[in-house]
Structures are given as C-alpha cells and as structure tokens.
Design an enzyme around this catalytic site. Structure first.
Site, PDB file in Angstrom:
ATOM      1  N   CYS A 126       0.826  -1.205   0.000  1.00 27.27           N
ATOM      2  CA  CYS A 126       0.000   0.000   0.000  1.00 27.27           C
ATOM      3  C   CYS A 126       0.867   1.264   0.000  1.00 27.27           C
ATOM      4  CB  CYS A 126      -0.984  -0.046   1.169  1.00 27.27           C
ATOM      5  SG  CYS A 126      -2.425   0.980   0.857  1.00 27.27           S
ATOM      6  N   HIS A 163      -3.666  -4.908   0.580  1.00 25.34           N
ATOM      7  CA  HIS A 163      -3.077  -5.445   1.815  1.00 25.34           C
ATOM      8  C   HIS A 163      -3.147  -6.972   1.818  1.00 25.34           C
ATOM      9  CE1 HIS A 163      -2.532  -1.699   4.120  1.00 25.34           C
ATOM     10  NE2 HIS A 163      -3.543  -1.268   3.379  1.00 25.34           N
ATOM     11  N   GLU A 215      -1.735  -8.970   3.688  1.00 24.43           N
ATOM     12  CA  GLU A 215      -1.668  -9.548   5.043  1.00 24.43           C
ATOM     13  C   GLU A 215      -3.036  -9.906   5.614  1.00 24.43           C
ATOM     14  OE1 GLU A 215      -1.075  -6.392   4.237  1.00 24.43           O
ATOM     15  OE2 GLU A 215      -1.473  -4.985   5.858  1.00 24.43           O
TER      16      GLU A 215
HETATM   17  N1  GLN Z   1      -1.829   6.884   2.900  1.00 26.05           N
HETATM   18  C1  GLN Z   1      -1.973   6.144   1.698  1.00 26.05           C
HETATM   19  C2  GLN Z   1      -3.337   6.310   1.058  1.00 26.05           C
HETATM   20  O1  GLN Z   1      -4.260   6.750   1.682  1.00 26.05           O
HETATM   21  C3  GLN Z   1      -1.676   4.673   1.932  1.00 26.05           C
HETATM   22  C4  GLN Z   1      -2.671   3.991   2.808  1.00 26.05           C
HETATM   23  C5  GLN Z   1      -2.199   2.667   3.324  1.00 26.05           C
HETATM   24  O2  GLN Z   1      -1.025   2.344   3.271  1.00 26.05           O
HETATM   25  N2  GLN Z   1      -3.083   1.874   3.879  1.00 26.05           N
HETATM   26  O3  GLN Z   1      -3.522   5.991  -0.083  1.00 26.05           O
END
Ligand code: GLN
Length: 533
Positions: free
Chosen positions: A379, A505, A507
């Site tokens: 992410c 994600h 995970e």
């Molecule tokens: N801050 C980034 C976004 O909002 C990444 C978010 C995250 O890593 N969950 O896109």
C-alpha cells in the site's frame, strides 16, 4: 436453532479474549460445527477506521470493506470464519443507528431509551450473526466488567440469555488469576470481584477461563468455584503459553474446554480432528532455519499496529519450515543512514498514513533496490516505491504523493478525480475486496499461479496513470491492474531478486493453512539471496 456463546472479560484488559474466542471457535469447528464470530466494542467511534494505531493497533479490513478491530483478524485466521459488517459493532455504530431511526420518526412517539431501544439494537446485532446454517455464534464483548461503557452490551447479553432459554446461550468470563511473588501465592480475589460485578447486573457466568502464569492448584479452583458460583469442572485454566499463540487451541483442548462448552449447550460432543493443527504447531516450534526481515514502519515498538503482517510471516514460515524473525525499524532513523539494513535478509515496507517516516521509507527502498535485497512494499509501501523510482531513476527530484506534497510538479501518486474535494474522513477510502488482473510473465503472476485475484484495500491515493508509461519504460513494470485497466494494483522490477509492490493489503488474507504467496515469495527470495551471499 443457533446457540450463542458470549465471552466477557474481567480484572484487566489485554488477557487475549480474541485469541481465546478464536481458539474455541477452531476447536468447535474441528468437532464439525459451523461457527460465526462477532465482537462488540464499547467505544463511541462508529468504527476503528479513524483511530490511530497507537490507540487501537491495526485496523483489520474484511472482504466487504468493513474497518474492524484486530481481533477479527484472529477470528478469520485461527478459526477460519469469514467476517463481514455483522462481525464488529461499536457503541458508536449502535447508537448512531438508533438516533438515525429516531430522526426518521421510527419510534412512533416513544421516549427513546437505553433499555429497550439500545439493548434491542444490540440484540438485533447479535441475531444478525446467526445466519441460516450457523450452529454456534461466539460474541466477544470488548472491555472489562465494571466499565461504564460496556454496561448496555452486558445488559443486552443478560436479556438475550434469558430469552434464549436454558442451554441455548452461555457466558464465559475470561479473568486473571495473578501470582503474587512476595507471598508466593496465586490470588483469586480479583476474579471473585469481577464475577460479583456480573452477578450484580444479573449475569451468572457458566464458565470461568483463568489466565495464569503457572499451574493453578485445587485450592484456587475450589475458591473460584465457591465464590463465583461456577461448578469446579467449569473453572478452566488458560496458562501462559511458552512460545507461540498457536499453542492456545491445544492448551484449551487439553483442558477439555470445547467438550465442556458443548455439554453446557446440550450439543453432541463429536470426535475432534486436530492433526493438522498439531502438525502446524510442530512446524512453528521446530523450524529448520531462520530468516531475518526488517519491517520499516513508523510505529516501531507497537507490534499490534502491524499484527496481520507478523502473522503472515508466521504463516510463510510454517510453509517454508522457517522461523521468520521480523524486527521493526523506525523509518525516521533510517533517513540519514540505512546501513542497519545490511543485517537483514529482506525488507518489508508496510502501509501507513501521513508524512512522518516517508523519507526513511524511501531511503530503505533505494537501499533494497540498489543492494538487490528482496523487498515487498504494501500500500503506502508501493506508493513509496513509485516515488523512489521517479526521483532516483527518472530524476524527478520533487516526485511525491499529493498526500505529502500537494504542490509537487510530479504527482506520481494522487487522488482519483472522484475523490478530490471530499472532506469527510470516516469511511471514504477504497475499502475491501477488489479484483485484480495479473500481467502474464510477471513475478506476480508466477507467485499467485493465476491471473485473476481478489485482494483487500484500504487507501485513498492511487498510482497516477499519467506516469504509467514513463515509469514502465524506465523499468518499473506494472504487474497487476484492475480489470477495467483504470487502477495500477501491483508493480515490480524484473531484474531484481524480489522487488514487488502491491496497492492492496495481502496480510489480511494470509492464513496458517493458506499462506499468502507474496509473503512466501519474499521469505523464499530472502533465504535464496542470503544463501548466495
Ligand atoms: N496513505 C496512503 C493512502 O491513503 C496509503 C494507505 C495505506 O497504506 N493503507 O492511499
């Protein structure tokens, strides 16, 4: 008819109610029952989505895009149950739906009150988990007996149990039996007092599960049974496990907890099948090798903030007979000097929000890229990979995400047009499961062994399509795309041992018996590169 188990907590928080609940669910499933799980959190936030990891640890995301408590991760992983929006209710969620209904005139002139309106809403939420085909619902009540905030939930449990009738609902109270060194004794008084709080509000626990450091003696059991009004055989000891949380189900099975629960619910005690779990535990306890991973994050010291990532490494380790030692490194400390990373076999840059630590993450990624160290970016990790590549390979010195620098001349990561101008913070992210198509011939496609995948998201910002071609031409391959070709989901470097980024994600979907291919891939590559060094 679905049976209900409620799990309450006493004396202190942090006794591992979630792991105990999930372990019980696993044991009941292994005896052939279908189980659903849910958690009630007494705080007023509508969901944990707006809370800092310092307050709450990780926000776990389900397929349907609900932002939930991290205990739901244990439910999905340990018990193999699927969670959804009926699996986590906060006071905020309960109250706001009651208040919204009142505004719509839904209470026909009545005075809207804690009892029956809030408690009815909670009971409806409990029933929502009892879908057709579910034999047993386990509902965990967050907080500790005696908290003002959890009272409406406990009152709803009291009513529910009474209405369900004997043997259809039961309460398990998880409590602490501390060992007091100076007197060399275990003390039952805190548990007696916490059970008496429940008695005062009309809840009579059917079973006590006692967290202890050492073995409990007959005398303590007798006292707990006498003062807490729970038969001796239903006072279960849950001693601290030695090495791993994966020992908990086995420990509880040895105490006969699942069979006793079934007895209380008047359900047949079918044969249990725990061989797979024994094999899994054997692999956890006797790894053949170790692998060292650096997790470059901004909540170093707070392992709960990255709970599912640590668990995913454990799963990959189980598959590869490897103990994965994952250390948290504070990103800010790597900003000036990344040499610490040389002591590791691989790197993971996790998700996150806000500008703090970004420079350190970018430095760590540059190190991984140029030192050919296996690296997975998740992410925000993918977003930093893109920024690093744009700055250091393409030479766009101020390339950035508009999250950190809205004025950048190279916004390689940006909001999608329909997200711009949205001021609200709660529930406005791209959340939950989205499909992704993997590009043939890429490492991503090879790791997954299939072209169509579904993964869970939680972010606002995206790879800016205006830079797709330039970055790809410079060597940062796009290996995963949304099926309609609008969103970049994965990137990778083809001439690197393992340099993979994903916008989702992974995970959240790794399981002990189904480790996630990206984690297995990172650990495998890390072991290989170390072997070659
Ligand atoms: N801050 C980034 C976004 O909002 C990444 C978010 C995250 O890593 N969950 O896109």
């Amino acid at each position: 008819m679905t049976k209900h188990i409620f799990i309450t907590g006493g004396v202190v928080s942090g006794l591992g109610k979630g792991i105990t609940a999930a372990s019980l669910a696993y044991l009941l499933k292994s005896r052939g029952y279908t189980v659903a799980m849910q958690k009630f959190d007494p705080y007023l936030n509508v969901d944990p989505g707006t809370m800092s990891p310092y307050q709450h640890g990780e926000v776990y995301v389900t397929d349907d895009g609900t932002e939930t408590d991290l205990d739901l991760g244990h439910y999905e992983r340990f018990a193999g149950v699927n969670c959804d929006r009926h699996s986590n209710y906060t006071s905020g969620k309960i109250y706001s739906s009651v208040i919204a209904r009142e505004r719509e005139g839904g209470y026909l002139g009545a005075t809207v009150q804690m009892i029956p309106h809030i408690t009815d809403e909670i009971k409806t939420a409990i029933r929502s988990a009892a879908k057709p085909g579910i034999d047993i619902v386990i509902s965990e009540i967050g907080g500790t007996a005696g908290d003002i905030e959890s009272l409406p939930f406990l009152e709803a449990v009291r009513q529910f149990k009474n209405e369900a009738g004997p043997c259809n609902a039961m309460v398990i109270h998880l409590t602490l039996v501390p060992y007091i060194k100076s007197v060399g004794e275990m003390k039952t008084k805190p548990s007696q007092q916490s059970v008496s709080i429940l008695h005062n509000i009309g809840i009579f626990p059917d079973m006590l599960v006692c967290r202890t450091e050492t073995a409990m003696e007959a005398e303590q059991r007798r006292k707990l049974s006498l003062f807490c009004n729970v038969p001796d055989e239903f006072v279960i000891e849950e001693r601290d496990v030695q090495h791993s949380i994966y020992e908990v189900p086995q420990e509880l099975a040895e105490r006969g907890m699942d069979a006793k629960v079934l007895g209380l619910l008047k359900l047949p005690v079918n044969e249990s099948h725990l061989d797979d779990w024994h094999e899994l535990l054997n692999r956890v306890l006797h790894p053949e090798r170790t692998c060292r991973i650096a997790l470059v994050g901004k909540y170093a010291g707070l392992r709960d903030a990255y709970k599912s990532i640590f668990e995913s490494f454990a799963h990959a380790g189980i598959a590869l007979h490897t103990k994965v030692e994952c250390d948290m490194l504070e990103a800010e400390e790597l900003e000036a000097d990344c040499s610490k990373l040389s002591g590791y076999d691989g790197i993971l840059v996790p998700g996150g929000f806000g500008a703090r630590g970004i420079a350190g993450k970018i430095a760590a990624l540059q190190y991984a890229r140029t030192h050919r160290m296996p690296c997975l970016g998740i992410c925000l990790g993918l977003q930093c990979m893109v920024i690093e590549y744009a700055r250091n390979v393409l030479g766009y010195a101020d390339a950035d995400s508009t999250e950190f620098n809205p004025e950048t001349t190279h916004p390689v990561i940006d909001l999608m047009p329909d997200q711009r101008g949205i001021a609200s913070k709660g529930g406005t992210m791209r959340l939950g499961a989205y499909p992704c198509t993997l590009v043939e011939g890429t490492r991503a496609a090879e790791l997954y062994g299939q072209r169509q995948i579904s993964e869970r998201h939680r972010h606002r910002f995206e790879f800016n399509n205006a830079y797709r071609d330039t970055l790809a031409a410079a060597g940062l391959s796009i290996s995963g795309i949304s099926p309609d070709d609008t969103l970049v989901e994965m990137v990778e470097l083809s001439d690197h041992p393992f340099y993979v980024g994903c916008q989702f994600h992974p995970e959240f979907k790794s399981r002990p018996f189904a480790p996630h291919p990206l984690f297995v891939g990172l650990v495998k590559a890390s072991l290989k590169v170390r072997g070659e060094r």
